[in-house]
Design a protein around this motif. Structure first.
Motif, PDB file in Angstrom:
ATOM      1  N   GLY A 134      22.658 118.841  26.187  1.00  0.00           N
ATOM      2  CA  GLY A 134      21.467 118.276  25.562  1.00  0.00           C
ATOM      3  C   GLY A 134      21.774 117.229  24.508  1.00  0.00           C
ATOM      4  N   LEU A 135      22.961 117.268  23.916  1.00  0.00           N
ATOM      5  CA  LEU A 135      23.286 116.291  22.876  1.00  0.00           C
ATOM      6  C   LEU A 135      23.340 114.855  23.406  1.00  0.00           C
ATOM      7  N   PRO A 136      23.816 114.620  24.648  1.00  0.00           N
ATOM      8  CA  PRO A 136      23.760 113.239  25.155  1.00  0.00           C
ATOM      9  C   PRO A 136      22.339 112.673  25.215  1.00  0.00           C
ATOM     10  N   VAL A 137      21.356 113.542  25.396  1.00  0.00           N
ATOM     11  CA  VAL A 137      19.967 113.072  25.395  1.00  0.00           C
ATOM     12  C   VAL A 137      19.608 112.519  24.018  1.00  0.00           C
ATOM     13  N   LEU A 138      20.005 113.232  22.962  1.00  0.00           N
ATOM     14  CA  LEU A 138      19.740 112.754  21.605  1.00  0.00           C
ATOM     15  C   LEU A 138      20.444 111.418  21.352  1.00  0.00           C
ATOM     16  N   ALA A 139      21.663 111.301  21.842  1.00  0.00           N
ATOM     17  CA  ALA A 139      22.396 110.045  21.660  1.00  0.00           C
ATOM     18  C   ALA A 139      21.702 108.904  22.389  1.00  0.00           C
ATOM     19  N   THR A 140      21.219 109.186  23.590  1.00  0.00           N
ATOM     20  CA  THR A 140      20.538 108.147  24.376  1.00  0.00           C
ATOM     21  C   THR A 140      19.233 107.720  23.715  1.00  0.00           C
ATOM     22  N   VAL A 141      18.451 108.702  23.257  1.00  0.00           N
ATOM     23  CA  VAL A 141      17.188 108.386  22.587  1.00  0.00           C
ATOM     24  C   VAL A 141      17.450 107.601  21.303  1.00  0.00           C
ATOM     25  N   GLY A 142      18.451 108.033  20.541  1.00  0.00           N
ATOM     26  CA  GLY A 142      18.752 107.363  19.286  1.00  0.00           C
ATOM     27  C   GLY A 142      19.177 105.920  19.456  1.00  0.00           C
ATOM     28  N   SER A 143      19.869 105.625  20.566  1.00  0.00           N
ATOM     29  CA  SER A 143      20.376 104.269  20.771  1.00  0.00           C
ATOM     30  C   SER A 143      19.400 103.355  21.507  1.00  0.00           C
ATOM     31  N   THR A 144      18.488 103.928  22.296  1.00  0.00           N
ATOM     32  CA  THR A 144      17.611 103.092  23.118  1.00  0.00           C
ATOM     33  C   THR A 144      16.172 103.007  22.613  1.00  0.00           C
ATOM     34  N   ALA A 145      15.704 104.031  21.910  1.00  0.00           N
ATOM     35  CA  ALA A 145      14.295 104.055  21.500  1.00  0.00           C
ATOM     36  C   ALA A 145      13.893 102.832  20.663  1.00  0.00           C
ATOM     37  N   PRO A 146      14.708 102.382  19.697  1.00  0.00           N
ATOM     38  CA  PRO A 146      14.289 101.193  18.931  1.00  0.00           C
ATOM     39  C   PRO A 146      14.095  99.967  19.806  1.00  0.00           C
ATOM     40  N   PHE A 147      14.947  99.812  20.818  1.00  0.00           N
ATOM     41  CA  PHE A 147      14.839  98.638  21.689  1.00  0.00           C
ATOM     42  C   PHE A 147      13.639  98.753  22.631  1.00  0.00           C
ATOM     43  N   ILE A 148      13.352  99.977  23.060  1.00  0.00           N
ATOM     44  CA  ILE A 148      12.152 100.171  23.878  1.00  0.00           C
ATOM     45  C   ILE A 148      10.910  99.857  23.055  1.00  0.00           C
ATOM     46  N   GLY A 149      10.892 100.340  21.798  1.00  0.00           N
ATOM     47  CA  GLY A 149       9.773 100.017  20.911  1.00  0.00           C
ATOM     48  C   GLY A 149       9.678  98.529  20.650  1.00  0.00           C
ATOM     49  N   LEU A 150      10.828  97.868  20.513  1.00  0.00           N
ATOM     50  CA  LEU A 150      10.834  96.420  20.290  1.00  0.00           C
ATOM     51  C   LEU A 150      10.273  95.679  21.498  1.00  0.00           C
ATOM     52  N   PHE A 151      10.592  96.176  22.681  1.00  0.00           N
ATOM     53  CA  PHE A 151      10.028  95.580  23.894  1.00  0.00           C
ATOM     54  C   PHE A 151       8.499  95.670  23.876  1.00  0.00           C
ATOM     55  N   GLY A 152       7.975  96.844  23.487  1.00  0.00           N
ATOM     56  CA  GLY A 152       6.529  96.995  23.383  1.00  0.00           C
ATOM     57  C   GLY A 152       5.932  96.049  22.356  1.00  0.00           C
ATOM     58  N   THR A 153       6.667  95.844  21.251  1.00  0.00           N
ATOM     59  CA  THR A 153       6.189  94.930  20.217  1.00  0.00           C
ATOM     60  C   THR A 153       6.132  93.496  20.732  1.00  0.00           C
ATOM     61  N   VAL A 154       7.194  93.070  21.392  1.00  0.00           N
ATOM     62  CA  VAL A 154       7.227  91.706  21.938  1.00  0.00           C
ATOM     63  C   VAL A 154       6.108  91.500  22.943  1.00  0.00           C
ATOM     64  N   TRP A 155       5.896  92.503  23.785  1.00  0.00           N
ATOM     65  CA  TRP A 155       4.835  92.392  24.782  1.00  0.00           C
ATOM     66  C   TRP A 155       3.465  92.324  24.110  1.00  0.00           C
ATOM     67  N   GLY A 156       3.256  93.126  23.067  1.00  0.00           N
ATOM     68  CA  GLY A 156       1.984  93.086  22.353  1.00  0.00           C
ATOM     69  C   GLY A 156       1.742  91.746  21.688  1.00  0.00           C
ATOM     70  N   ILE A 157       2.776  91.155  21.128  1.00  0.00           N
ATOM     71  CA  ILE A 157       2.635  89.833  20.504  1.00  0.00           C
ATOM     72  C   ILE A 157       2.326  88.777  21.555  1.00  0.00           C
ATOM     73  N   LYS A 158       2.945  88.925  22.732  1.00  0.00           N
ATOM     74  CA  LYS A 158       2.636  88.008  23.834  1.00  0.00           C
ATOM     75  C   LYS A 158       1.147  88.063  24.181  1.00  0.00           C
ATOM     76  N   VAL A 159       0.619  89.293  24.236  1.00  0.00           N
ATOM     77  CA  VAL A 159      -0.811  89.460  24.515  1.00  0.00           C
ATOM     78  C   VAL A 159      -1.642  88.809  23.417  1.00  0.00           C
ATOM     79  N   ALA A 160      -1.195  88.925  22.171  1.00  0.00           N
ATOM     80  CA  ALA A 160      -1.923  88.316  21.055  1.00  0.00           C
ATOM     81  C   ALA A 160      -1.998  86.802  21.199  1.00  0.00           C
ATOM     82  N   PHE A 161      -0.886  86.184  21.595  1.00  0.00           N
ATOM     83  CA  PHE A 161      -0.895  84.732  21.794  1.00  0.00           C
ATOM     84  C   PHE A 161      -1.784  84.347  22.966  1.00  0.00           C
ATOM     85  N   GLU A 162      -1.804  85.183  23.986  1.00  0.00           N
ATOM     86  CA  GLU A 162      -2.701  84.904  25.107  1.00  0.00           C
ATOM     87  C   GLU A 162      -4.157  84.948  24.656  1.00  0.00           C
TER      88      GLU A 162
END
Length: 231
Positions: A134-162
């Motif tokens: 189970g610890l590799p799951v924590l490592a994966t979430v810790g390393s990828t979650a910020p970038f996944i959230g950043l992707f959502g942010t970029v996409w939301g800003i794209k929608v705002a410009f549209e």
């Protein structure tokens, strides 16, 4: 104009649920993924704290029994063929191989020490897999979650410009909802990542200490059996 803009902003619902419902499909999927990752991480964290506490308790009880002065054969017979905790399984694996290394005439089969050590190493490896599961799951979430959230942010800003392009207006009230949705994705990414990183480091350290205790016991037990072999 400022009064109209303020009225439009106040009319919009900025609650978390409202922001989620108003988000685009892509941002919604990002939010759902991050929420699931966060819940999964906390489930692993709680389960590991419970499992580590039980492992330390079991090791302490067995350690007292092992060093109580009770003959090892009697301790093994009392534990039986179905040892419960990791410490008992490591001890039982060594004792099983110890008994199998004796011929019917009482003489030892050559290479007994190496077989006993390998048997206990296998038991330690299985215990380590359980401890670290189970610890590799924590490592994966810790390393990828910020970038996944950043992707959502970029996409939301794209929608705002549209929305700016479609409305032909640069009023902040037009883009504020989309920007708020985008920032929510970033917040969820951090909410999932920060606890995962913190508890991954702690649980990894605690797990290593537990495994080190198993290895230390195996070395001590192997030394005891080695004296018997040399006697």
């Amino acid at each position: 104009m400022e009064t109209e803009t303020l009225a439009m902003a106040q009319a919009h619902d900025f609650s978390l649920l409202a922001l989620f419902m108003a988000a685009s499909l892509t941002v919604k999927l990002v939010m759902i993924l991050l929420t699931v990752a966060s819940v999964w991480s906390w489930a692993i964290i709680v389960q590991k704290f419970i499992a580590y506490r039980a492992a330390r308790h079991e090791a302490a009880i067995f350690d007292r029994a092992f060093w109580s002065g009770e003959p090892l054969d009697e301790l093994f017979d009392r534990i039986g063929g179905q040892p419960e905790g990791p410490s008992e399984k490591i001890f039982a694996s060594g004792m099983v191989e110890w008994r199998r290394s004796h011929r019917q005439d009482g003489e030892l089969i050559a290479g007994a020490q190496a077989r006993i050590d390998r048997s206990m190493d296998v038991a330690i490896q299985k215990a380590t897999e359980d401890i670290m599961r189970g610890l590799p799951v924590l490592a994966t979430v810790g390393s990828t979650a910020p970038f996944i959230g950043l992707f959502g942010t970029v996409w939301g800003i794209k929608v705002a410009f549209e929305q700016i392009a479609m409305s032909q207006s640069t009023s902040f009230s037009v883009v504020a909802p989309s920007i708020a949705e985008a920032l929510l994705a970033t917040a969820l990414g951090l909410l999932a990542a920060i606890p995962a990183v913190i508890f991954y480091n702690k649980l990894s350290t605690d797990g290593d200490r537990i495994v080190a205790g198993y290895e230390a016991f195996a070395d001590e037990f192997s030394t005891i059996l080695s004296r018997q072999l040399d006697a």
